[in-house]
Design a protein around this motif. Sequence first.
Motif, PDB file in Angstrom:
ATOM      1  N   MET A 176       0.796  -1.178   0.000  1.00 37.32           N
ATOM      2  CA  MET A 176       0.000   0.000   0.000  1.00 37.32           C
ATOM      3  C   MET A 176       0.846   1.252   0.000  1.00 37.32           C
ATOM      4  O   MET A 176       0.318   2.310  -0.227  1.00 37.32           O
ATOM      5  N   GLU A 177       2.012   1.043   0.311  1.00 37.49           N
ATOM      6  CA  GLU A 177       2.886   2.198   0.362  1.00 37.49           C
ATOM      7  C   GLU A 177       3.043   2.825  -1.001  1.00 37.49           C
ATOM      8  O   GLU A 177       3.280   4.032  -1.101  1.00 37.49           O
ATOM      9  N   LEU A 178       2.906   2.060  -1.963  1.00 39.19           N
ATOM     10  CA  LEU A 178       3.045   2.617  -3.305  1.00 39.19           C
ATOM     11  C   LEU A 178       1.879   3.535  -3.667  1.00 39.19           C
ATOM     12  O   LEU A 178       2.026   4.470  -4.437  1.00 39.19           O
ATOM     13  N   LEU A 179       0.776   3.285  -3.134  1.00 38.89           N
ATOM     14  CA  LEU A 179      -0.389   4.089  -3.474  1.00 38.89           C
ATOM     15  C   LEU A 179      -0.461   5.392  -2.691  1.00 38.89           C
ATOM     16  O   LEU A 179      -1.043   6.348  -3.161  1.00 38.89           O
ATOM     17  N   VAL A 180       0.074   5.476  -1.562  1.00 39.80           N
ATOM     18  CA  VAL A 180       0.001   6.683  -0.740  1.00 39.80           C
ATOM     19  C   VAL A 180       1.368   7.363  -0.799  1.00 39.80           C
ATOM     20  O   VAL A 180       2.362   6.805  -0.343  1.00 39.80           O
ATOM     21  N   PRO A 181       1.437   8.574  -1.331  1.00 43.43           N
ATOM     22  CA  PRO A 181       2.724   9.252  -1.391  1.00 43.43           C
ATOM     23  C   PRO A 181       3.094   9.879  -0.033  1.00 43.43           C
ATOM     24  O   PRO A 181       2.231  10.220   0.754  1.00 43.43           O
ATOM     25  N   GLU A 182       4.354  10.083   0.132  1.00 45.30           N
ATOM     26  CA  GLU A 182       4.816  10.692   1.369  1.00 45.30           C
ATOM     27  C   GLU A 182       4.562  12.185   1.327  1.00 45.30           C
ATOM     28  O   GLU A 182       4.453  12.777   0.258  1.00 45.30           O
ATOM     29  N   PHE A 183       4.468  12.749   2.573  1.00 44.65           N
ATOM     30  CA  PHE A 183       4.121  14.152   2.687  1.00 44.65           C
ATOM     31  C   PHE A 183       5.197  15.045   2.084  1.00 44.65           C
ATOM     32  O   PHE A 183       4.907  16.022   1.412  1.00 44.65           O
ATOM     33  N   GLY A 184       6.408  14.797   2.202  1.00 46.68           N
ATOM     34  CA  GLY A 184       7.512  15.606   1.664  1.00 46.68           C
ATOM     35  C   GLY A 184       7.535  15.574   0.144  1.00 46.68           C
ATOM     36  O   GLY A 184       7.800  16.567  -0.520  1.00 46.68           O
ATOM     37  N   LEU A 185       7.196  14.394  -0.386  1.00 47.94           N
ATOM     38  CA  LEU A 185       7.155  14.273  -1.848  1.00 47.94           C
ATOM     39  C   LEU A 185       6.028  15.122  -2.409  1.00 47.94           C
ATOM     40  O   LEU A 185       6.186  15.772  -3.448  1.00 47.94           O
ATOM     41  N   VAL A 186       4.909  15.166  -1.767  1.00 45.66           N
ATOM     42  CA  VAL A 186       3.757  15.965  -2.225  1.00 45.66           C
ATOM     43  C   VAL A 186       4.135  17.431  -2.190  1.00 45.66           C
ATOM     44  O   VAL A 186       3.836  18.182  -3.129  1.00 45.66           O
ATOM     45  N   ILE A 187       4.769  17.896  -1.142  1.00 47.50           N
ATOM     46  CA  ILE A 187       5.147  19.303  -1.049  1.00 47.50           C
ATOM     47  C   ILE A 187       6.181  19.621  -2.117  1.00 47.50           C
ATOM     48  O   ILE A 187       6.102  20.658  -2.780  1.00 47.50           O
ATOM     49  N   PHE A 188       7.158  18.733  -2.269  1.00 46.67           N
ATOM     50  CA  PHE A 188       8.182  18.967  -3.280  1.00 46.67           C
ATOM     51  C   PHE A 188       7.554  19.034  -4.675  1.00 46.67           C
ATOM     52  O   PHE A 188       7.864  19.902  -5.469  1.00 46.67           O
ATOM     53  N   GLN A 189       6.665  18.171  -4.996  1.00 46.36           N
ATOM     54  CA  GLN A 189       6.017  18.177  -6.312  1.00 46.36           C
ATOM     55  C   GLN A 189       5.136  19.414  -6.474  1.00 46.36           C
ATOM     56  O   GLN A 189       5.037  19.982  -7.559  1.00 46.36           O
ATOM     57  N   THR A 190       4.479  19.851  -5.423  1.00 51.09           N
ATOM     58  CA  THR A 190       3.638  21.045  -5.483  1.00 51.09           C
ATOM     59  C   THR A 190       4.504  22.261  -5.740  1.00 51.09           C
ATOM     60  O   THR A 190       4.158  23.113  -6.571  1.00 51.09           O
ATOM     61  N   ILE A 191       5.654  22.361  -5.012  1.00 49.41           N
ATOM     62  CA  ILE A 191       6.558  23.493  -5.220  1.00 49.41           C
ATOM     63  C   ILE A 191       7.107  23.445  -6.640  1.00 49.41           C
ATOM     64  O   ILE A 191       7.158  24.469  -7.330  1.00 49.41           O
TER      65      ILE A 191
END
Length: 164
Positions: A1-16
């Motif tokens: 399931m880890e593959l389906l839920v991204p990590e919080f830092g990755l989401v922020i990095f991708q948003t930036i």
Amino acid sequence: MELLVPEFGLVIFQTIAFLLLMFILSKFAWKPVLAAIKEREQSIDEALSKAELAKQEMARLTSQNEELMKTARAERDQMLKEAKTLKDNIVNEAKTQAQAEGAKLIEKARIEIENQKKTALFELKSQVSSLSIEIAERVLREQLKDKSTQEDLVANLLKDVELN
């Protein structure tokens, strides 16, 4: 399931990264792209208006061409009518002239026949009178061979002369 839920830092990095990409695109790419789209839209509008003008001009030329064709047909029909009338006049004139010439020739031939008939009658009368005189001369010679016949003939002629 880890593959389906991204990590919080990755989401922020991708948003930036996405916001930075949007900022860079809006500064450098959107304006030229929008300008190019707007320019393309204007050129399409101009092309459409030119096409509409060309269509109107084509319609005008078509109607003008049709009018010229009508005029040309009318002129052609008029020329054919005039040519037919001229032909009919020439034919009628030729017929009239031929009839007049024929009548003249017939009259000339009739006069010539009449003249030849008169000449023939004159010659015939001449020949008949010559033959009659010749026959009478031969008959009288035959009858007057004898002296008594001559005296009787002279006496009869004298009686006829005295009675008349």
